[in-house]
Motif scaffolding. Structure first.
Motif, PDB file in Angstrom:
ATOM      1  N   THR A  17       0.845  -1.192   0.000  1.00  9.36           N
ATOM      2  CA  THR A  17       0.000   0.000   0.000  1.00  9.36           C
ATOM      3  C   THR A  17       0.877   1.237   0.000  1.00  9.36           C
ATOM      4  O   THR A  17       1.733   1.407   0.878  1.00  9.36           O
ATOM      5  CB  THR A  17      -0.929   0.020   1.226  1.00  9.36           C
ATOM      6  N   ALA A  18       0.687   2.071  -0.995  1.00  8.43           N
ATOM      7  CA  ALA A  18       1.460   3.315  -1.112  1.00  8.43           C
ATOM      8  C   ALA A  18       0.544   4.498  -0.840  1.00  8.43           C
ATOM      9  O   ALA A  18      -0.676   4.428  -1.020  1.00  8.43           O
ATOM     10  CB  ALA A  18       2.058   3.430  -2.517  1.00  8.43           C
ATOM     11  N   ARG A  19       1.143   5.613  -0.417  1.00 10.74           N
ATOM     12  CA  ARG A  19       0.382   6.816  -0.112  1.00 10.74           C
ATOM     13  C   ARG A  19       0.978   8.017  -0.839  1.00 10.74           C
ATOM     14  O   ARG A  19       1.632   8.864  -0.232  1.00 10.74           O
ATOM     15  CB  ARG A  19       0.385   7.092   1.386  1.00 10.74           C
ATOM     16  N   PRO A  20       0.770   8.133  -2.136  1.00 11.36           N
ATOM     17  CA  PRO A  20       1.254   9.319  -2.845  1.00 11.36           C
ATOM     18  C   PRO A  20       0.358  10.513  -2.543  1.00 11.36           C
ATOM     19  O   PRO A  20      -0.840  10.495  -2.821  1.00 11.36           O
ATOM     20  CB  PRO A  20       1.157   8.900  -4.313  1.00 11.36           C
ATOM     21  N   GLY A  21       0.911  11.553  -1.950  1.00 12.14           N
ATOM     22  CA  GLY A  21       0.092  12.710  -1.570  1.00 12.14           C
ATOM     23  C   GLY A  21      -0.868  12.321  -0.466  1.00 12.14           C
ATOM     24  O   GLY A  21      -0.495  11.745   0.542  1.00 12.14           O
ATOM     25  N   ARG A  22      -2.139  12.620  -0.648  1.00  7.83           N
ATOM     26  CA  ARG A  22      -3.149  12.283   0.361  1.00  7.83           C
ATOM     27  C   ARG A  22      -3.894  10.998   0.050  1.00  7.83           C
ATOM     28  O   ARG A  22      -4.703  10.536   0.843  1.00  7.83           O
ATOM     29  CB  ARG A  22      -4.159  13.430   0.465  1.00  7.83           C
ATOM     30  N   GLY A  23      -3.667  10.452  -1.114  1.00  6.07           N
ATOM     31  CA  GLY A  23      -4.397   9.246  -1.493  1.00  6.07           C
ATOM     32  C   GLY A  23      -3.683   7.980  -1.086  1.00  6.07           C
ATOM     33  O   GLY A  23      -2.553   7.983  -0.621  1.00  6.07           O
ATOM     34  N   ARG A  24      -4.399   6.889  -1.220  1.00  3.38           N
ATOM     35  CA  ARG A  24      -3.832   5.569  -0.962  1.00  3.38           C
ATOM     36  C   ARG A  24      -4.066   4.705  -2.195  1.00  3.38           C
ATOM     37  O   ARG A  24      -5.138   4.760  -2.797  1.00  3.38           O
ATOM     38  CB  ARG A  24      -4.506   4.902   0.246  1.00  3.38           C
ATOM     39  N   ARG A  25      -3.077   3.938  -2.557  1.00  3.84           N
ATOM     40  CA  ARG A  25      -3.278   3.015  -3.655  1.00  3.84           C
ATOM     41  C   ARG A  25      -2.464   1.759  -3.406  1.00  3.84           C
ATOM     42  O   ARG A  25      -1.446   1.785  -2.702  1.00  3.84           O
ATOM     43  CB  ARG A  25      -2.907   3.644  -5.003  1.00  3.84           C
ATOM     44  N   THR A  26      -2.917   0.693  -3.976  1.00  8.64           N
ATOM     45  CA  THR A  26      -2.257  -0.596  -3.827  1.00  8.64           C
ATOM     46  C   THR A  26      -1.372  -0.858  -5.034  1.00  8.64           C
ATOM     47  O   THR A  26      -1.818  -0.732  -6.178  1.00  8.64           O
ATOM     48  CB  THR A  26      -3.284  -1.725  -3.677  1.00  8.64           C
ATOM     49  N   VAL A  27      -0.126  -1.198  -4.759  1.00 13.28           N
ATOM     50  CA  VAL A  27       0.836  -1.508  -5.809  1.00 13.28           C
ATOM     51  C   VAL A  27       1.039  -3.016  -5.843  1.00 13.28           C
ATOM     52  O   VAL A  27       1.406  -3.626  -4.834  1.00 13.28           O
ATOM     53  CB  VAL A  27       2.178  -0.797  -5.562  1.00 13.28           C
ATOM     54  N   ALA A  28       0.770  -3.607  -6.993  1.00 10.30           N
ATOM     55  CA  ALA A  28       0.948  -5.054  -7.161  1.00 10.30           C
ATOM     56  C   ALA A  28       2.404  -5.321  -7.536  1.00 10.30           C
ATOM     57  O   ALA A  28       2.763  -5.384  -8.711  1.00 10.30           O
ATOM     58  CB  ALA A  28       0.001  -5.594  -8.225  1.00 10.30           C
ATOM     59  N   ALA A  29       3.259  -5.459  -6.523  1.00  9.30           N
ATOM     60  CA  ALA A  29       4.686  -5.679  -6.779  1.00  9.30           C
ATOM     61  C   ALA A  29       4.928  -7.018  -7.452  1.00  9.30           C
ATOM     62  O   ALA A  29       5.764  -7.140  -8.354  1.00  9.30           O
ATOM     63  CB  ALA A  29       5.466  -5.592  -5.473  1.00  9.30           C
ATOM     64  N   VAL A  30       4.206  -8.039  -7.018  1.00  5.80           N
ATOM     65  CA  VAL A  30       4.264  -9.372  -7.624  1.00  5.80           C
ATOM     66  C   VAL A  30       2.826  -9.826  -7.808  1.00  5.80           C
ATOM     67  O   VAL A  30       2.044  -9.799  -6.862  1.00  5.80           O
ATOM     68  CB  VAL A  30       5.040 -10.367  -6.733  1.00  5.80           C
ATOM     69  N   ASP A  31       2.483 -10.241  -9.017  1.00  6.42           N
ATOM     70  CA  ASP A  31       1.067 -10.448  -9.332  1.00  6.42           C
ATOM     71  C   ASP A  31       0.867 -11.735 -10.138  1.00  6.42           C
ATOM     72  O   ASP A  31       0.751 -11.720 -11.358  1.00  6.42           O
ATOM     73  CB  ASP A  31       0.538  -9.244 -10.124  1.00  6.42           C
ATOM     74  N   GLY A  32       0.862 -12.855  -9.432  1.00 13.40           N
ATOM     75  CA  GLY A  32       0.586 -14.129 -10.090  1.00 13.40           C
ATOM     76  C   GLY A  32       1.773 -14.754 -10.785  1.00 13.40           C
ATOM     77  O   GLY A  32       1.647 -15.269 -11.895  1.00 13.40           O
ATOM     78  N   VAL A  33       2.925 -14.766 -10.129  1.00 13.90           N
ATOM     79  CA  VAL A  33       4.160 -15.297 -10.719  1.00 13.90           C
ATOM     80  C   VAL A  33       4.262 -16.798 -10.453  1.00 13.90           C
ATOM     81  O   VAL A  33       3.941 -17.271  -9.359  1.00 13.90           O
ATOM     82  CB  VAL A  33       5.382 -14.559 -10.141  1.00 13.90           C
ATOM     83  N   ALA A  34       4.739 -17.535 -11.451  1.00 17.78           N
ATOM     84  CA  ALA A  34       4.949 -18.976 -11.304  1.00 17.78           C
ATOM     85  C   ALA A  34       6.204 -19.387 -12.071  1.00 17.78           C
ATOM     86  O   ALA A  34       6.409 -18.949 -13.209  1.00 17.78           O
ATOM     87  CB  ALA A  34       3.745 -19.753 -11.813  1.00 17.78           C
ATOM     88  N   PHE A  35       7.047 -20.198 -11.445  1.00 16.96           N
ATOM     89  CA  PHE A  35       8.245 -20.730 -12.102  1.00 16.96           C
ATOM     90  C   PHE A  35       8.794 -21.867 -11.261  1.00 16.96           C
ATOM     91  O   PHE A  35       8.356 -22.105 -10.121  1.00 16.96           O
ATOM     92  CB  PHE A  35       9.315 -19.641 -12.297  1.00 16.96           C
ATOM     93  N   THR A  36       9.756 -22.587 -11.807  1.00 13.21           N
ATOM     94  CA  THR A  36      10.423 -23.665 -11.090  1.00 13.21           C
ATOM     95  C   THR A  36      11.926 -23.533 -11.249  1.00 13.21           C
ATOM     96  O   THR A  36      12.420 -22.964 -12.227  1.00 13.21           O
ATOM     97  CB  THR A  36       9.989 -25.057 -11.604  1.00 13.21           C
TER      98      THR A  36
END
Length: 323
Positions: A17-36
């Protein structure tokens, strides 16, 4: 079970969760990664800054807890384990940090730093800790007599060797190397990479090698996964991916590497045109392919649905509607 990968990651997700200015937003740093990663294999993870490479490394080593997904280490899911339950598994996977100075405690001698890892995991009897510490220093090309020195008394390349020795102390099966040479001079980079090559050959280690240096990745890795904004967009064999990249983003990364024609009297040139760079502020979650705003071959379907990684006949995987 020989068919079980040493490391298997499934649907790995981590949001901040990031807070740029007065707002809040969710940053998907890793989003459904798969590997072996299999025993003795080296998988390279490449992508631009902010693509989620280091976050994946910290999730795999469980320095961060994932929001969702599985991290199977030698067949066991360690994603939801507590810190206490995770301790026995930390011997199997170790992390080499990017900054070889800040990752070492300046108040402790090198002997104490390496000895602490040996004592915590009880890998050798206490009377043998000092001798094992000297052996580790020699294994990474340092003078065993310098065990009584502090980190600030070593050069950057030597400090990274100490970090590698600390990772080796518990006899891991997998090492996550997070930009291990990016902070070093070019000549020292070559020395450290040669050391990693020797350790891989001698000890049979597997690596998850995180880097933005495509030349180093091609030299060291067996397979390469390309990451863009938290998702893997292409994964395949090293030579296959470098000679025949399928995803437009992979082609962007390779096209951005300057040629060395100037050494022969010419100017710096590129083999392909480089598409526009990423915007300063990435948009929030949207339907469709997240690379489409920069993609030179985008079609209408790219704005409607996000492409999945599909396996081609040659085993190469790419997430692209067009290619």
């Amino acid at each position: 079970m020989p068919d079980v990968p040493l490391l298997e990651v499934r649907d790995l997700v981590k949001h901040f969760t990031a807070r740029p200015g007065r707002g809040r937003r969710t940053v998907a740093a890793v989003d459904g990664v798969a590997f072996t990663v299999r025993e003795g294999e080296t998988l390279g993870l490449v992508g631009e800054s902010g693509s989620g490479k280091s976050t994946i490394g910290r999730l795999v080593t469980r320095l961060l807890r994932p929001d969702r997904g599985e991290i199977r280490l030698a067949g066991r899911d360690v994603a939801a384990l507590s810190a206490r339950a995770m301790r026995p598994h930390r011997r199997d996977v170790q992390l080499v940090f990017q900054d070889p100075y800040s990752s070492l405690n300046p108040r402790h001698t090198v002997g104490d730093i390496l000895g602490m890892a040996l004592r915590v995991h009880d890998t050798v009897p206490k009377p043998q800790v000092a001798s094992r510490t000297r052996e580790l220093l020699g294994q990474v090309g340092l003078d065993p007599a310098h065990a009584g020195r502090y980190p600030h008394e070593f050069s950057g390349g030597q400090r990274q060797r100490i970090g590698i020795a600390r990772a080796l102390a518990v006899q891991p099966r997998l090492i996550v190397a997070d930009e291990p040479v990016s902070a070093l001079d070019v000549s020292i980079q070559a020395q450290v990479m040669n050391l990693l090559e020797d350790l891989r050959a001698d000890l049979g280690l597997a690596f998850l090698f995180i880097s933005h240096d495509l030349a180093v990745v091609r030299h060291f890795c067996d397979r390469v996964a390309v990451l863009y904004r938290g998702r893997i967009v292409e994964i395949g064999g090293r030579d296959q991916l470098y000679t025949d990249p399928r995803h437009p983003y992979t082609q962007t990364l390779l096209a951005a590497v300057p040629d060395i024609a100037w050494l022969r009297g010419g100017g710096v040139r590129r083999s392909r045109d480089v598409p526009p760079s990423a915007p300063a502020v990435e948009p929030g979650p949207q339907p469709g392919c997240r690379f489409r705003a920069r993609c030179p071959v985008a079609v209408p379907v790219c704005a409607e649905s996000e492409p999945a990684l599909t396996v081609r006949a040659d085993g190469h995987q790419a997430a692209c509607h067009v290619r």
